[in-house]
Write a protein that holds these residues in place. Structure first.
Motif, PDB file in Angstrom:
ATOM      1  N   MET A 172       0.804  -1.215   0.000  1.00 37.29           N
ATOM      2  CA  MET A 172       0.000   0.000   0.000  1.00 37.29           C
ATOM      3  C   MET A 172       0.845   1.277   0.000  1.00 37.29           C
ATOM      4  N   PRO A 173       1.881   1.428   0.879  1.00 38.78           N
ATOM      5  CA  PRO A 173       2.688   2.656   0.830  1.00 38.78           C
ATOM      6  C   PRO A 173       3.392   2.840  -0.499  1.00 38.78           C
ATOM      7  N   LEU A 174       3.872   1.728  -1.095  1.00 35.71           N
ATOM      8  CA  LEU A 174       4.547   1.826  -2.385  1.00 35.71           C
ATOM      9  C   LEU A 174       3.589   2.281  -3.471  1.00 35.71           C
ATOM     10  N   LEU A 175       2.366   1.750  -3.462  1.00 39.03           N
ATOM     11  CA  LEU A 175       1.381   2.141  -4.460  1.00 39.03           C
ATOM     12  C   LEU A 175       0.996   3.615  -4.316  1.00 39.03           C
ATOM     13  N   LEU A 176       0.889   4.059  -3.067  1.00 36.38           N
ATOM     14  CA  LEU A 176       0.575   5.466  -2.845  1.00 36.38           C
ATOM     15  C   LEU A 176       1.700   6.364  -3.326  1.00 36.38           C
ATOM     16  N   LEU A 177       2.953   5.934  -3.090  1.00 36.73           N
ATOM     17  CA  LEU A 177       4.103   6.709  -3.539  1.00 36.73           C
ATOM     18  C   LEU A 177       4.147   6.814  -5.053  1.00 36.73           C
ATOM     19  N   VAL A 178       3.889   5.685  -5.723  1.00 39.13           N
ATOM     20  CA  VAL A 178       3.887   5.689  -7.185  1.00 39.13           C
ATOM     21  C   VAL A 178       2.747   6.546  -7.719  1.00 39.13           C
ATOM     22  N   HIS A 179       1.602   6.486  -7.072  1.00 39.59           N
ATOM     23  CA  HIS A 179       0.455   7.261  -7.498  1.00 39.59           C
ATOM     24  C   HIS A 179       0.701   8.772  -7.350  1.00 39.59           C
ATOM     25  N   CYS A 180       1.330   9.145  -6.232  1.00 39.39           N
ATOM     26  CA  CYS A 180       1.590  10.560  -5.991  1.00 39.39           C
ATOM     27  C   CYS A 180       2.642  11.100  -6.943  1.00 39.39           C
ATOM     28  N   GLY A 181       3.627  10.272  -7.277  1.00 36.24           N
ATOM     29  CA  GLY A 181       4.699  10.745  -8.140  1.00 36.24           C
ATOM     30  C   GLY A 181       4.389  10.626  -9.605  1.00 36.24           C
ATOM     31  N   ALA A 182       3.293   9.948  -9.961  1.00 38.61           N
ATOM     32  CA  ALA A 182       3.006   9.730 -11.370  1.00 38.61           C
ATOM     33  C   ALA A 182       2.626  11.012 -12.069  1.00 38.61           C
ATOM     34  N   GLY A 183       2.002  11.977 -11.364  1.00 41.65           N
ATOM     35  CA  GLY A 183       1.554  13.198 -11.996  1.00 41.65           C
ATOM     36  C   GLY A 183       2.613  14.280 -12.055  1.00 41.65           C
ATOM     37  N   LEU A 184       3.796  14.064 -11.510  1.00 40.11           N
ATOM     38  CA  LEU A 184       4.855  15.072 -11.484  1.00 40.11           C
ATOM     39  C   LEU A 184       5.618  15.027 -12.798  1.00 40.11           C
ATOM     40  N   GLU A 185       5.449  16.052 -13.598  1.00 37.39           N
ATOM     41  CA  GLU A 185       6.078  16.102 -14.915  1.00 37.39           C
ATOM     42  C   GLU A 185       7.528  16.543 -14.790  1.00 37.39           C
ATOM     43  N   SER A 186       8.392  15.887 -15.521  1.00 36.41           N
ATOM     44  CA  SER A 186       9.812  16.226 -15.518  1.00 36.41           C
ATOM     45  C   SER A 186      10.134  17.096 -16.728  1.00 36.41           C
ATOM     46  N   ILE A 187      10.758  18.229 -16.481  1.00 35.27           N
ATOM     47  CA  ILE A 187      11.143  19.169 -17.540  1.00 35.27           C
ATOM     48  C   ILE A 187      12.629  19.006 -17.818  1.00 35.27           C
ATOM     49  N   GLY A 188      12.964  18.810 -19.062  1.00 34.89           N
ATOM     50  CA  GLY A 188      14.366  18.585 -19.446  1.00 34.89           C
ATOM     51  C   GLY A 188      15.180  19.866 -19.465  1.00 34.89           C
ATOM     52  N   TYR A 189      15.287  20.477 -18.333  1.00 29.77           N
ATOM     53  CA  TYR A 189      16.042  21.733 -18.206  1.00 29.77           C
ATOM     54  C   TYR A 189      16.728  21.742 -16.852  1.00 29.77           C
ATOM     55  N   ALA A 190      17.979  22.152 -16.820  1.00 29.04           N
ATOM     56  CA  ALA A 190      18.731  22.264 -15.571  1.00 29.04           C
ATOM     57  C   ALA A 190      19.115  23.722 -15.346  1.00 29.04           C
ATOM     58  N   PRO A 191      18.818  24.277 -14.178  1.00 33.51           N
ATOM     59  CA  PRO A 191      19.209  25.659 -13.896  1.00 33.51           C
ATOM     60  C   PRO A 191      20.715  25.833 -14.042  1.00 33.51           C
ATOM     61  N   GLN A 192      21.117  27.019 -14.457  1.00 30.94           N
ATOM     62  CA  GLN A 192      22.537  27.295 -14.657  1.00 30.94           C
ATOM     63  C   GLN A 192      22.866  28.712 -14.226  1.00 30.94           C
ATOM     64  N   LEU A 193      24.124  28.904 -13.875  1.00 32.55           N
ATOM     65  CA  LEU A 193      24.574  30.232 -13.489  1.00 32.55           C
ATOM     66  C   LEU A 193      24.491  31.180 -14.674  1.00 32.55           C
ATOM     67  N   SER A 194      24.296  32.448 -14.373  1.00 33.41           N
ATOM     68  CA  SER A 194      24.189  33.448 -15.434  1.00 33.41           C
ATOM     69  C   SER A 194      25.483  33.498 -16.235  1.00 33.41           C
ATOM     70  N   SER A 195      25.334  33.599 -17.540  1.00 27.69           N
ATOM     71  CA  SER A 195      26.498  33.693 -18.435  1.00 27.69           C
ATOM     72  C   SER A 195      26.921  35.133 -18.655  1.00 27.69           C
TER      73      SER A 195
END
Length: 243
Positions: A12-35
């Motif tokens: 049950m805890p594992l299923l809840l964890l997977v369910h909660c994290g399933a809607g979190l979209e990952s953006i292919g961008y990494a913050p960087q210091l100003s150039s």
């Protein structure tokens, strides 16, 4: 309790964890210091990031939804869990205990891409010296040289929606220190000060002596000669007048 019921409770805890994290979209961008060539881009308590322009345009957010910057110790990123509600967001006061906090809250309206103009689009992390460390979103100065890692987290009223990748490790400037033990440095400083004082005293004494020798002063013998010569001259004048 049967075997199937036990497995259900364990999963049950594992299923809840997977369910909660399933809607979190990952953006292919990494913050960087100003150039940009900025004065104070990296200090002992602040650093400057590029704004993530255009990175949240295709995310399921409404314009008022907050976008946070997550600041974490580099070795604490693996333990970070996106807060599910506002009450779970950590302030800088808990940085040492939790290893991360959220700051610089804004909305995607401020991160829109393609904006024209000469305005520099940066974020200064650790730039607020007046906010309370217990205040949510306080952008307080960073407590040490790091390393730190950061990422952006978008949230809605239902919880976290999207997040970027973690940045590379960020190291702040360190105060310069001189080699040697503090005790030896203090003794050397005292010796230099004493030696300099002695040299200054000798120089002043020589200067005063030189001034005294160059000043014309008549001796007592010269004063006597001047008086005697003056008397002889007056006697000669009287003798001539009487004759």
């Amino acid at each position: 309790m049967g075997l199937q019921e036990r497995w259900s409770l364990l999963l049950m805890p594992l299923l809840l964890l997977v369910h909660c994290g399933a809607g979190l979209e990952s953006i292919g961008y990494a913050p960087q210091l100003s150039s940009a060539a900025l004065l104070g881009k990296l200090t002992q308590s602040t650093f400057t990031l590029e704004q993530p322009l255009g990175q949240f345009e295709n995310v399921s957010l409404s314009d008022p939804d907050p976008i946070w910057l997550v600041v974490a110790h580099s070795n604490a990123t693996q333990y970070f869990a996106a807060p599910q509600k506002v009450e779970d967001i950590h302030a800088p006061a808990s940085f040492d205990h939790n290893g991360y906090y959220l700051t610089l809250r804004t909305s995607r309206v401020h991160y829109q891409g393609g904006q024209s103009g000469n305005q520099l689009r940066i974020l200064r992390v650790g730039n607020d010296t007046k906010c309370s460390l217990k205040s949510l979103g306080c952008n307080s100065p960073l407590p040490g040289a790091g390393p730190y890692r950061v990422k952006f987290l978008a949230m809605s009223a239902k919880g976290p929606v999207a997040e970027t990748e973690w940045s590379e490790e960020i190291y702040l400037q360190q105060a310069q220190t001189f080699p040697g033990a503090p005790g030896s440095r203090s003794k050397s400083t005292v010796i230099i000060i004493v030696f300099s004082s002695i040299l200054l005293a000798v120089f002043l004494a020589l200067l005063i002596s030189a001034s005294c020798w160059n000043t014309p002063v008549s001796s007592p013998e010269e004063q006597v000669r001047m008086r005697q010569y003056h008397t002889h001259h007056m006697d000669s004048l009287r003798a001539e007048q009487s004759s």
